[in-house]
Scaffold this motif. Structure first.
Motif, mmCIF file in Angstrom:
data_model
loop_
_atom_site.group_PDB
_atom_site.id
_atom_site.type_symbol
_atom_site.label_atom_id
_atom_site.label_comp_id
_atom_site.label_asym_id
_atom_site.label_seq_id
_atom_site.Cartn_x
_atom_site.Cartn_y
_atom_site.Cartn_z
ATOM 1 N N PHE A 1 0.876 -1.172 0.000
ATOM 2 C CA PHE A 1 0.000 0.000 0.000
ATOM 3 C C PHE A 1 0.905 1.212 0.000
ATOM 4 O O PHE A 1 1.624 1.465 0.964
ATOM 5 N N PHE A 2 0.925 1.985 -1.093
ATOM 6 C CA PHE A 2 1.829 3.129 -1.240
ATOM 7 C C PHE A 2 1.193 4.383 -0.673
ATOM 8 O O PHE A 2 0.049 4.713 -0.980
ATOM 9 N N TRP B 1 -4.423 -9.036 -5.727
ATOM 10 C CA TRP B 1 -3.830 -7.730 -6.003
ATOM 11 C C TRP B 1 -2.486 -7.617 -5.291
ATOM 12 O O TRP B 1 -2.267 -8.203 -4.232
ATOM 13 N N LEU B 2 -1.591 -6.856 -5.888
ATOM 14 C CA LEU B 2 -0.232 -6.750 -5.346
ATOM 15 C C LEU B 2 0.118 -5.372 -4.820
ATOM 16 O O LEU B 2 0.907 -5.238 -3.888
ATOM 17 N N ALA B 3 -0.430 -4.311 -5.409
ATOM 18 C CA ALA B 3 -0.018 -2.968 -5.016
ATOM 19 C C ALA B 3 -1.172 -2.001 -5.207
ATOM 20 O O ALA B 3 -1.980 -2.140 -6.121
ATOM 21 N N PRO C 1 -6.106 -0.422 1.943
ATOM 22 C CA PRO C 1 -6.881 -1.661 2.020
ATOM 23 C C PRO C 1 -7.790 -1.642 3.244
ATOM 24 O O PRO C 1 -7.615 -0.819 4.150
ATOM 25 N N PRO C 2 -8.775 -2.530 3.283
ATOM 26 C CA PRO C 2 -9.655 -2.576 4.444
ATOM 27 C C PRO C 2 -8.873 -2.834 5.728
ATOM 28 O O PRO C 2 -7.830 -3.493 5.715
ATOM 29 N N GLY D 1 -4.347 -8.623 6.002
ATOM 30 C CA GLY D 1 -3.068 -9.223 6.358
ATOM 31 C C GLY D 1 -2.053 -9.112 5.236
ATOM 32 O O GLY D 1 -2.393 -8.902 4.069
ATOM 33 N N ASP D 2 -0.787 -9.242 5.596
ATOM 34 C CA ASP D 2 0.311 -9.272 4.627
ATOM 35 C C ASP D 2 0.345 -8.049 3.730
ATOM 36 O O ASP D 2 0.588 -8.138 2.527
#
Length: 203
Positions: A5-6, A83-85, A90-91, A95-96
């Motif tokens: 998450f940028f 999804w990767l990026a 994100p909610p 996780g991760d």
């Protein structure tokens, strides 16, 4: 599987992506339209994609913007594990997911209002209790809406900052939460004189 998450800004980060020693790989980065930082109409995707590509120089990763309406992007982040990026938060509880600041440029986030009597100064959200504030539906994902409600503010979700400015000028809300540059960007686009708006960050 790690995902990223940028952040639009904050502090420098030494790690962004892992290196791939064989071939270049393209990763789709989920984004929502938030000019001038994230801009679907711009060839390069806006200032934040510029910063992301600069951070990836010398790596084997290529970036492909995936601009989606906020509701669709929210659904994808919540329900698709592949999804990767993303530039969209994100909610809560995902996780991760690694938060990756891109540079040390500090964007100014605060409140817009129509100029009125008295100084527009605030340091705590609770000082604005009893007033209404508009925030984008995208911003509600990170728990911001709960913070505002806990401070006694009436939260009005909006689809975009352009809509929020129109509602602010028509008196349908007291405040609009936005990045300063984004608010003035849309004001310029809509022909709204900047002196008709007041922007303040917490003191």
């Amino acid at each position: 599987m790690n995902r990223w998450f940028f952040l639009l800004a904050f502090l420098p980060c030494a790690w962004v992506f892992g290196q791939n020693e064989s071939t270049q790989q393209t990763v789709q980065v989920i984004a929502f339209d938030y000019p001038p930082y994230l801009q679907a109409a711009a060839d390069d995707g806006g200032l934040s994609f510029q910063a992301l590509r600069a951070a990836l120089l010398g790596s084997d990763w290529l970036v492909e913007p995936l601009f989606l309406p906020s509701a669709r992007a929210s659904h994808l982040l919540a329900n698709d594990e592949h999804w990767l990026a993303s530039f969209m938060p994100p909610p809560a509880g995902s996780g991760d997911v690694d938060r990756v600041p891109l540079n040390n440029t500090r964007v100014k986030s605060g409140l817009f209002r129509i100029p009125g009597p008295g100084a527009f100064i605030w340091s705590e959200l609770s000082e604005l209790s009893g007033h209404s504030v508009m925030i984008t539906r995208t911003a509600t994902m990170g728990g911001l809406a709960d913070q505002l409600k806990d401070a006694g503010l009436l939260v009005i979700p909006i689809n975009g900052i352009d809509q929020g400015l129109s509602m602010l000028l028509s008196g349908r809300s007291d405040y609009l939460l936005s990045l300063e540059q984004t608010g003035y960007y849309f004001a310029d686009q809509q022909g709204i004189a900047r002196e008709k708006l007041q922007f303040r960050r917490p003191c």
